[in-house]
Scaffold this motif. Structure first.
Motif, PDB file in Angstrom:
ATOM      1  N   SER A  47       0.828  -1.214   0.000  1.00 60.79           N
ATOM      2  CA  SER A  47       0.000   0.000   0.000  1.00 60.79           C
ATOM      3  C   SER A  47       0.857   1.255   0.000  1.00 60.79           C
ATOM      4  CB  SER A  47      -0.934   0.021   1.214  1.00 60.79           C
ATOM      5  OG  SER A  47      -0.213   0.356   2.392  1.00 60.79           O
ATOM      6  N   THR A  48       0.201   2.383  -0.192  1.00 59.98           N
ATOM      7  CA  THR A  48       0.880   3.685  -0.117  1.00 59.98           C
ATOM      8  C   THR A  48       0.472   4.427   1.157  1.00 59.98           C
ATOM      9  OG1 THR A  48      -0.899   4.773  -1.377  1.00 59.98           O
ATOM     10  CG2 THR A  48       0.948   3.858  -2.644  1.00 59.98           C
ATOM     11  N   GLU A  49       0.071   3.680   2.176  1.00 66.50           N
ATOM     12  CA  GLU A  49      -0.450   4.313   3.388  1.00 66.50           C
ATOM     13  C   GLU A  49       0.576   5.203   4.082  1.00 66.50           C
ATOM     14  OE1 GLU A  49      -2.575   3.003   7.547  1.00 66.50           O
ATOM     15  OE2 GLU A  49      -3.440   2.570   5.605  1.00 66.50           O
ATOM     16  N   HIS A  50       1.754   4.664   4.340  1.00 66.57           N
ATOM     17  CA  HIS A  50       2.750   5.471   5.031  1.00 66.57           C
ATOM     18  C   HIS A  50       3.208   6.641   4.190  1.00 66.57           C
ATOM     19  CE1 HIS A  50       4.250   2.706   8.534  1.00 66.57           C
ATOM     20  NE2 HIS A  50       3.014   3.134   8.689  1.00 66.57           N
ATOM     21  N   GLN A  51       3.227   6.472   2.888  1.00 65.26           N
ATOM     22  CA  GLN A  51       3.629   7.578   2.007  1.00 65.26           C
ATOM     23  C   GLN A  51       2.647   8.735   2.094  1.00 65.26           C
ATOM     24  OE1 GLN A  51       3.766   4.331   1.373  1.00 65.26           O
ATOM     25  NE2 GLN A  51       5.061   3.839  -0.390  1.00 65.26           N
ATOM     26  N   CYS A  52       1.343   8.419   2.100  1.00 62.19           N
ATOM     27  CA  CYS A  52       0.355   9.502   2.163  1.00 62.19           C
ATOM     28  C   CYS A  52       0.344  10.152   3.540  1.00 62.19           C
ATOM     29  CB  CYS A  52      -1.036   9.011   1.755  1.00 62.19           C
ATOM     30  SG  CYS A  52      -1.926   8.038   2.982  1.00 62.19           S
ATOM     31  N   LEU A  53       0.605   9.383   4.590  1.00 63.70           N
ATOM     32  CA  LEU A  53       0.704   9.964   5.921  1.00 63.70           C
ATOM     33  C   LEU A  53       1.934  10.864   6.032  1.00 63.70           C
ATOM     34  CD1 LEU A  53      -0.310   6.962   8.212  1.00 63.70           C
ATOM     35  CD2 LEU A  53      -1.563   9.099   7.912  1.00 63.70           C
ATOM     36  N   GLN A  54       3.031  10.422   5.421  1.00 63.20           N
ATOM     37  CA  GLN A  54       4.237  11.242   5.427  1.00 63.20           C
ATOM     38  C   GLN A  54       3.983  12.572   4.723  1.00 63.20           C
ATOM     39  OE1 GLN A  54       7.517  10.422   6.836  1.00 63.20           O
ATOM     40  NE2 GLN A  54       7.436  12.642   6.581  1.00 63.20           N
ATOM     41  N   LYS A  55       3.264  12.536   3.617  1.00 65.04           N
ATOM     42  CA  LYS A  55       2.944  13.761   2.888  1.00 65.04           C
ATOM     43  C   LYS A  55       2.102  14.694   3.753  1.00 65.04           C
ATOM     44  CE  LYS A  55       0.883  15.449  -1.416  1.00 65.04           C
ATOM     45  NZ  LYS A  55       0.146  15.072  -2.661  1.00 65.04           N
ATOM     46  N   PHE A  56       1.139  14.140   4.476  1.00 67.52           N
ATOM     47  CA  PHE A  56       0.319  14.954   5.372  1.00 67.52           C
ATOM     48  C   PHE A  56       1.175  15.582   6.461  1.00 67.52           C
ATOM     49  CE2 PHE A  56      -2.023  15.392   9.360  1.00 67.52           C
ATOM     50  CZ  PHE A  56      -3.066  16.213   8.968  1.00 67.52           C
ATOM     51  N   ILE A  57       2.073  14.795   7.042  1.00 73.60           N
ATOM     52  CA  ILE A  57       2.953  15.307   8.091  1.00 73.60           C
ATOM     53  C   ILE A  57       3.806  16.449   7.560  1.00 73.60           C
ATOM     54  CG2 ILE A  57       4.941  14.726   9.542  1.00 73.60           C
ATOM     55  CD1 ILE A  57       3.692  11.901   9.800  1.00 73.60           C
ATOM     56  N   ASP A  58       4.313  16.288   6.343  1.00 69.93           N
ATOM     57  CA  ASP A  58       5.191  17.308   5.762  1.00 69.93           C
ATOM     58  C   ASP A  58       4.438  18.585   5.392  1.00 69.93           C
ATOM     59  OD1 ASP A  58       7.379  15.647   5.987  1.00 69.93           O
ATOM     60  OD2 ASP A  58       7.255  14.907   3.934  1.00 69.93           O
ATOM     61  N   GLU A  59       3.232  18.416   4.837  1.00 68.55           N
ATOM     62  CA  GLU A  59       2.532  19.566   4.257  1.00 68.55           C
ATOM     63  C   GLU A  59       1.488  20.206   5.176  1.00 68.55           C
ATOM     64  OE1 GLU A  59       0.886  18.336   0.536  1.00 68.55           O
ATOM     65  OE2 GLU A  59       2.844  17.875  -0.367  1.00 68.55           O
ATOM     66  N   ASN A  60       0.873  19.427   6.053  1.00 67.08           N
ATOM     67  CA  ASN A  60      -0.238  19.954   6.847  1.00 67.08           C
ATOM     68  C   ASN A  60       0.051  20.080   8.335  1.00 67.08           C
ATOM     69  OD1 ASN A  60      -1.587  18.074   4.510  1.00 67.08           O
ATOM     70  ND2 ASN A  60      -2.735  19.964   4.803  1.00 67.08           N
ATOM     71  N   LEU A  61       0.805  19.140   8.858  1.00 68.51           N
ATOM     72  CA  LEU A  61       1.009  19.106  10.308  1.00 68.51           C
ATOM     73  C   LEU A  61       1.688  20.358  10.870  1.00 68.51           C
ATOM     74  CD1 LEU A  61       0.582  17.301  12.816  1.00 68.51           C
ATOM     75  CD2 LEU A  61       2.944  16.531  12.504  1.00 68.51           C
ATOM     76  N   PRO A  62       2.720  20.904  10.204  1.00 66.23           N
ATOM     77  CA  PRO A  62       3.376  22.084  10.789  1.00 66.23           C
ATOM     78  C   PRO A  62       2.418  23.225  11.098  1.00 66.23           C
ATOM     79  CG  PRO A  62       4.711  21.202   9.018  1.00 66.23           C
ATOM     80  CD  PRO A  62       3.410  20.446   8.986  1.00 66.23           C
ATOM     81  N   ASP A  63       1.495  23.489  10.194  1.00 59.44           N
ATOM     82  CA  ASP A  63       0.544  24.582  10.421  1.00 59.44           C
ATOM     83  C   ASP A  63      -0.393  24.257  11.575  1.00 59.44           C
ATOM     84  OD1 ASP A  63      -0.771  27.113   9.594  1.00 59.44           O
ATOM     85  OD2 ASP A  63      -2.460  25.778   9.189  1.00 59.44           O
ATOM     86  N   ILE A  64      -0.844  22.996  11.651  1.00 66.75           N
ATOM     87  CA  ILE A  64      -1.744  22.581  12.734  1.00 66.75           C
ATOM     88  C   ILE A  64      -1.069  22.752  14.084  1.00 66.75           C
ATOM     89  CG2 ILE A  64      -2.901  20.579  13.777  1.00 66.75           C
ATOM     90  CD1 ILE A  64      -3.355  19.552  10.889  1.00 66.75           C
ATOM     91  N   VAL A  65       0.173  22.279  14.186  1.00 64.47           N
ATOM     92  CA  VAL A  65       0.900  22.345  15.453  1.00 64.47           C
ATOM     93  C   VAL A  65       1.276  23.778  15.810  1.00 64.47           C
ATOM     94  CG1 VAL A  65       3.020  21.662  16.626  1.00 64.47           C
ATOM     95  CG2 VAL A  65       1.764  20.002  15.239  1.00 64.47           C
ATOM     96  N   THR A  66       1.704  24.541  14.820  1.00 61.95           N
ATOM     97  CA  THR A  66       2.099  25.928  15.074  1.00 61.95           C
ATOM     98  C   THR A  66       0.932  26.733  15.630  1.00 61.95           C
ATOM     99  OG1 THR A  66       3.775  25.884  13.337  1.00 61.95           O
ATOM    100  CG2 THR A  66       2.979  28.042  14.016  1.00 61.95           C
ATOM    101  N   ARG A  67      -0.225  26.585  15.007  1.00 61.93           N
ATOM    102  CA  ARG A  67      -1.399  27.309  15.503  1.00 61.93           C
ATOM    103  C   ARG A  67      -1.768  26.870  16.904  1.00 61.93           C
ATOM    104  NH1 ARG A  67      -4.036  30.308  11.774  1.00 61.93           N
ATOM    105  NH2 ARG A  67      -3.385  30.058   9.601  1.00 61.93           N
ATOM    106  N   ALA A  68      -1.600  25.554  17.197  1.00 68.47           N
ATOM    107  CA  ALA A  68      -1.934  25.048  18.530  1.00 68.47           C
ATOM    108  C   ALA A  68      -1.043  25.669  19.588  1.00 68.47           C
ATOM    109  CB  ALA A  68      -1.810  23.523  18.556  1.00 68.47           C
TER     110      ALA A  68
END
Length: 329
Positions: A26-47
């Motif tokens: 599967s590509t599960e870990h790849q898509c999670l890695q992409k989310f971590i790279d592209e979306n997580l920083p903004d979520i955590v920074t705002r928190a």
């Protein structure tokens, strides 16, 4: 449940074998890695920039801290919006607390921690891990030892289930709060989805985030388990999380993560990998050998249907789309 089928969860070593094959196909870990790279920083920074631990102390320093001091704190100010109320103040020392439920070997968890640290290198992060399997705990600890060089991360290890962790926190009357809590592909295995979400939500720091990853309502998983779940050993993979969150009146955002799973081998009679993938898809040990013949036929036919899969270059590609739900405090 039909015949002598046994749940996959009854043999953890065997489950792990099927899970590792699933990750390979599967590509599960790849898509999670992409989310971590592209979306997580903004979520955590705002928190953390909106956290009471940060903004409260910043208010106290308002009279003596100026924009000119910001160059001493590049990691904290690098992602501040220009119109942020702290834009002219120095944030106080902030040490985010992260809680991982069902962390496994820590592969994705550590990617999350590494991303937070890389964006904000001045932060000291405390990571609390909840994982019932001792082998996985050991793997995570080895990963931290091998990969944490240069990172400012401390860890607390809890070898227990999410329910046991909840019981421990309540019995000890602990006043723990976390800036980020994540459950990655764990929600299917808790005793009560409602109670688990309610408890974890209560542990959020002001403006903290609860991040839940599970299969999308539009995935092949959802369709397969909605149709056959009652005939497997459990119906745990058929969840209606959004409906539950709406009933609980929680605020949340949804991110859809496209992911594929190659299940071509499932349709090759006697193929070992195909049988392991079928076990993982149905959560049944040795499904091909123990399921009633009629059920096996129905499942294999259904897996080829558009609501589950597509055919591409001679392969059968299962829709493994995930949802990341980010729940606000």
């Amino acid at each position: 449940m039909e015949s002598s089928m046994k749940p996959l969860s009854s043999d953890y070593s065997y489950y792990l074998k099927t899970f590792k094959l699933f990750l390979e196909r599967s590509t599960e870990h790849q898509c999670l890695q992409k989310f971590i790279d592209e979306n997580l920083p903004d979520i955590v920074t705002r928190a953390y920039l909106n956290s009471s631990k940060c903004s409260g102390a910043a208010e106290q320093q308002l009279s003596r801290d100026r924009v000119g001091d910001a160059h001493n704190y590049p990691s904290a100010f690098s992602m501040l919006p220009e119109d942020h109320p702290l834009g002219t103040r120095r944030p106080a020392k902030f040490e985010p607390n992260v809680l991982g439920i069902g962390s496994g070997s820590g592969k994705i968890d550590f990617e999350i921690l590494h991303k937070i640290q890389s964006k904000h290198p001045s932060l000291s992060i405390h990571d609390e891990v909840v994982e019932p399997n001792p082998e996985q705990i050991s793997s995570y600890q080895a990963r931290v030892k091998d990969e944490s060089q240069g990172l400012n991360i401390s860890s607390t290890w809890n070898q227990m289930s999410s329910e046991e962790y909840e019981k421990q926190v309540k019995e000890r009357n602990e006043s723990k709060k976390f800036d980020l809590i994540h459950m990655i592909q764990v929600l299917y295995y808790v005793q009560s989805v409602h109670d688990s979400i309610k408890f974890l939500h209560s542990l959020l720091e002001s403006n903290g985030k609860l991040l839940i990853v599970y299969v999308s309502d539009g995935s092949g998983w959802h369709s397969l388990w909605k149709t056959f779940g009652s005939r497997f050993t459990s119906s745990s993979l058929f969840l209606e999380v959004r409906k539950l969150l709406d009933e609980m009146r929680m605020k949340y955002q949804i991110h859809e993560l496209s992911s594929d799973l190659d299940i071509t081998e499932c349709f090759i009679e006697g193929n070992e990998n195909g049988e392991l993938l079928l076990d993982f898809l149905t959560e049944v040990m040795h499904f091909s050998k123990t399921a009633p013949a009629a059920l096996k036929t129905e499942v294999l036919q259904y897996l080829r249907q558009p609501q589950c899969s597509r055919e591409e270059d001679g392969k059968v590609i299962f829709n493994n789309t995930l949802q990341v739900i980010v729940i606000d405090c």
